[in-house]
Design a protein around this motif. Structure first.
Motif, mmCIF file in Angstrom:
data_model
loop_
_atom_site.group_PDB
_atom_site.id
_atom_site.type_symbol
_atom_site.label_atom_id
_atom_site.label_comp_id
_atom_site.label_asym_id
_atom_site.label_seq_id
_atom_site.Cartn_x
_atom_site.Cartn_y
_atom_site.Cartn_z
ATOM 1 N N ILE A 84 1.001 -1.101 0.099
ATOM 2 C CA ILE A 84 0.143 -0.100 -0.055
ATOM 3 C C ILE A 84 0.986 1.338 -0.094
ATOM 4 N N SER A 85 2.013 1.477 0.778
ATOM 5 C CA SER A 85 2.703 2.664 0.835
ATOM 6 C C SER A 85 3.646 2.655 -0.551
ATOM 7 N N THR A 86 3.861 1.358 -0.938
ATOM 8 C CA THR A 86 4.668 1.524 -2.448
ATOM 9 C C THR A 86 3.926 2.313 -3.220
ATOM 10 N N PHE A 87 2.426 1.745 -3.442
ATOM 11 C CA PHE A 87 1.668 2.319 -4.360
ATOM 12 C C PHE A 87 1.277 3.736 -4.015
ATOM 13 N N ALA A 88 0.958 3.979 -3.090
ATOM 14 C CA ALA A 88 0.726 5.280 -2.695
ATOM 15 C C ALA A 88 1.754 6.654 -2.970
ATOM 16 N N ASN A 89 2.801 6.210 -2.481
ATOM 17 C CA ASN A 89 3.984 7.052 -2.555
ATOM 18 C C ASN A 89 4.568 7.146 -3.925
ATOM 19 N N THR A 90 4.531 6.035 -4.708
ATOM 20 C CA THR A 90 4.655 6.112 -6.028
ATOM 21 C C THR A 90 3.797 6.995 -6.866
ATOM 22 N N SER A 91 2.472 6.798 -6.518
ATOM 23 C CA SER A 91 1.442 7.639 -7.183
ATOM 24 C C SER A 91 1.465 8.993 -6.798
ATOM 25 N N SER A 92 2.002 9.203 -5.647
ATOM 26 C CA SER A 92 2.266 10.664 -5.116
ATOM 27 C C SER A 92 3.286 11.521 -5.987
ATOM 28 N N PHE A 93 4.134 10.678 -6.445
ATOM 29 C CA PHE A 93 5.203 11.337 -7.278
ATOM 30 C C PHE A 93 4.497 11.708 -8.635
ATOM 31 N N PHE A 94 4.051 10.731 -9.308
ATOM 32 C CA PHE A 94 3.331 10.956 -10.492
ATOM 33 C C PHE A 94 2.390 12.211 -10.574
ATOM 34 N N VAL A 157 11.111 -2.947 -0.138
ATOM 35 C CA VAL A 157 11.615 -4.123 -0.749
ATOM 36 C C VAL A 157 12.610 -4.827 0.233
ATOM 37 N N ARG A 158 12.034 -6.290 -0.219
ATOM 38 C CA ARG A 158 12.954 -7.317 0.692
ATOM 39 C C ARG A 158 14.463 -6.820 0.913
ATOM 40 N N ILE A 159 14.941 -6.911 1.895
ATOM 41 C CA ILE A 159 16.559 -6.536 2.101
ATOM 42 C C ILE A 159 17.376 -7.582 1.714
ATOM 43 N N HIS A 160 16.702 -8.935 1.687
ATOM 44 C CA HIS A 160 17.567 -10.014 1.087
ATOM 45 C C HIS A 160 17.376 -10.211 -0.413
ATOM 46 N N ALA A 161 16.447 -9.625 -0.936
ATOM 47 C CA ALA A 161 16.496 -9.935 -2.567
ATOM 48 C C ALA A 161 17.823 -9.431 -3.129
ATOM 49 N N GLN A 162 18.048 -10.416 -4.177
ATOM 50 C CA GLN A 162 19.351 -10.218 -4.860
ATOM 51 C C GLN A 162 19.214 -8.815 -5.567
ATOM 52 N N ASP A 163 18.183 -8.804 -6.297
ATOM 53 C CA ASP A 163 17.957 -7.668 -7.163
ATOM 54 C C ASP A 163 17.291 -6.351 -6.480
ATOM 55 N N ARG A 164 17.453 -6.248 -5.049
ATOM 56 C CA ARG A 164 16.916 -5.229 -4.343
ATOM 57 C C ARG A 164 17.126 -3.804 -4.814
ATOM 58 N N VAL A 165 18.224 -3.203 -5.484
ATOM 59 C CA VAL A 165 18.520 -2.220 -5.881
ATOM 60 C C VAL A 165 17.606 -2.041 -7.046
ATOM 61 N N LEU A 166 17.561 -2.794 -8.085
ATOM 62 C CA LEU A 166 16.630 -2.648 -9.124
ATOM 63 C C LEU A 166 15.183 -2.358 -8.588
ATOM 64 N N TRP A 167 14.751 -3.150 -7.703
ATOM 65 C CA TRP A 167 13.408 -3.016 -7.240
ATOM 66 C C TRP A 167 13.083 -1.640 -6.577
ATOM 67 N N MET A 168 14.098 -1.393 -5.518
ATOM 68 C CA MET A 168 14.002 0.261 -5.261
ATOM 69 C C MET A 168 13.944 0.975 -6.061
ATOM 70 N N LEU A 169 14.657 1.081 -7.279
ATOM 71 C CA LEU A 169 14.494 2.069 -8.115
ATOM 72 C C LEU A 169 13.370 2.116 -8.853
ATOM 73 N N LEU A 170 12.582 0.806 -9.226
ATOM 74 C CA LEU A 170 11.326 0.691 -9.845
ATOM 75 C C LEU A 170 10.313 1.312 -9.062
ATOM 76 N N THR A 171 10.331 0.856 -7.471
ATOM 77 C CA THR A 171 9.311 1.204 -6.755
ATOM 78 C C THR A 171 9.039 2.422 -6.048
ATOM 79 N N GLY A 172 10.289 3.276 -6.565
ATOM 80 C CA GLY A 172 10.212 4.617 -5.789
ATOM 81 C C GLY A 172 11.153 5.504 -6.448
ATOM 82 N N LYS A 173 12.377 5.098 -6.257
ATOM 83 C CA LYS A 173 13.621 5.900 -6.229
ATOM 84 C C LYS A 173 13.797 6.593 -7.813
ATOM 85 N N ILE A 174 13.746 5.847 -8.627
ATOM 86 C CA ILE A 174 13.665 6.532 -10.192
ATOM 87 C C ILE A 174 12.523 7.312 -10.327
ATOM 88 N N TRP A 175 11.662 7.329 -9.945
ATOM 89 C CA TRP A 175 10.479 8.397 -9.916
ATOM 90 C C TRP A 175 10.737 9.748 -9.247
#
Length: 334
Positions: A84-94, A157-175
């Motif tokens: 929910i926070s990922t969706f709302a936060n990303t939507s706020s950027f847009f 984003v799960r801290i143990h995910a191997q591609d966590r940086v990519l998903w951190m970017l996709l779910t907020g940081k790049i926007w």
């Protein structure tokens, strides 16, 4: 990343961030309430602000749950809160960028028809893209416990995910990065256009010398156009700093002051918008004060009349009121 590296969220940090969430909850609710209460305020820019406030309201609630709980595992409620926070936060950027684009097309390009036609595109992008990203992240098991490495108790984003940086970017940081670049450019172009238009009308200023209110509301709108990107960057920069420190492997990301600033910044957007577009917008502020006074003075069960809500202030003519409303509309954005 080992769980021993988990960022400690102190009680004092929880209290401060929860207060920030509460202020944003109240601020976003007030923006929505004023839009519902007064039909003459339902301009397209303020309607876009309401959509942004819905996203900020949802962010404040979901972040408050995370800060209150301080999740420590990939539980179901952690994943739900993180989604929910990922969706709302990303939507706020847009929505923040969408309002800037609308104002640019409306003011600089002088095309209300084109600006209004973009609203459905804003809905498609500002709700659709965050929803698609969030659903993909949940389905791929990327949302969950993040050890508060780039959060303050809530899940992301799960801290143990191997591609966590990519998903951190996709779910907020790049926007977030794109908003840092886009907002200042758009608002600088809008301000420049307005200043050029004012200069072109300089020969008429002596005629308007007896209308100081016009200048004051223009100054307020100009100030808002300056503050919107500045406030956005000041609030969001702390989460960006912690993200960069995480990439660099620096322990400075665990600093309690930085963690607190991150928590305040991520949860204060609704409160900041309320201050800018309710408390610092005179027509709305005046109506709120009048409504509060009427509620405190009216007998129980007696409601103020519709006409009383829209009564002009003493010494205020209809043209001045139109200038006030137009002044607030020019600055209606994050």
């Amino acid at each position: 990343m080992a769980e021993a590296n988990q960022t400690v969220v102190y009680l004092s940090e929880q209290v401060v961030v929860l207060c920030s969430c509460a202020l944003s909850f109240v601020g976003s609710s007030l923006i929505i309430l004023t839009y519902v209460m007064w039909s003459d305020l339902r301009t397209t820019p303020r309607r876009l602000l309401v959509y942004l406030s819905v996203a900020d309201w949802l962010s404040a609630v979901s972040y408050a749950v995370g800060v209150w709980r301080v999740f420590r595992s990939n539980s179901l409620d952690c994943v739900a809160q993180g989604a929910i926070s990922t969706f709302a936060n990303t939507s706020s950027f847009f929505w923040t960028v969408a309002i800037a684009v609308y104002l640019y097309v409306f003011i600089v390009r002088s095309s209300q028809r084109v600006a209004d036609s973009l609203v459905w595109v804003f809905h498609l992008v500002s709700w659709g893209v965050p929803l698609a990203i969030t659903v993909a992240a949940v389905c791929l098991n990327k949302i969950g416990y993040d050890a508060s490495e780039v959060s303050v108790g809530w899940c992301w984003v799960r801290i143990h995910a191997q591609d966590r940086v990519l998903w951190m970017l996709l779910t907020g940081k790049i926007w977030e990065f794109l908003a840092y670049l886009t907002l200042p450019v758009l608002y600088i172009l809008i301000k420049r256009h307005i200043h050029i238009a004012h200069a072109a009308l300089s020969e008429y200023r002596p005629i308007l010398a007896d209308r100081p209110s016009s200048h004051s509301f223009s100054s307020m709108a100009d100030m808002k156009l300056t503050l919107i990107p500045i406030i956005f960057i000041v609030l969001r920069i702390w989460s960006t700093v912690r993200f960069i420190l995480l990439l660099a492997g620096s322990p400075a990301r665990l600093n309690p002051v930085l963690v607190t600033l991150h928590g305040i910044g991520n949860t204060s957007q609704g409160a900041a918008n309320c201050i800018m577009f309710v408390l610092l917008t005179q027509p709305i502020r005046t109506r709120l004060c009048a409504a509060l006074c009427c509620c405190s003075k009216s007998p129980a069960g007696e409601q103020p009349s519709h006409g009383a809500r829209h009564r002009l202030l003493p010494g205020q003519d209809a043209s001045t009121q139109r200038e006030e409303d137009s002044g607030s509309r020019v600055g209606t954005d994050r």
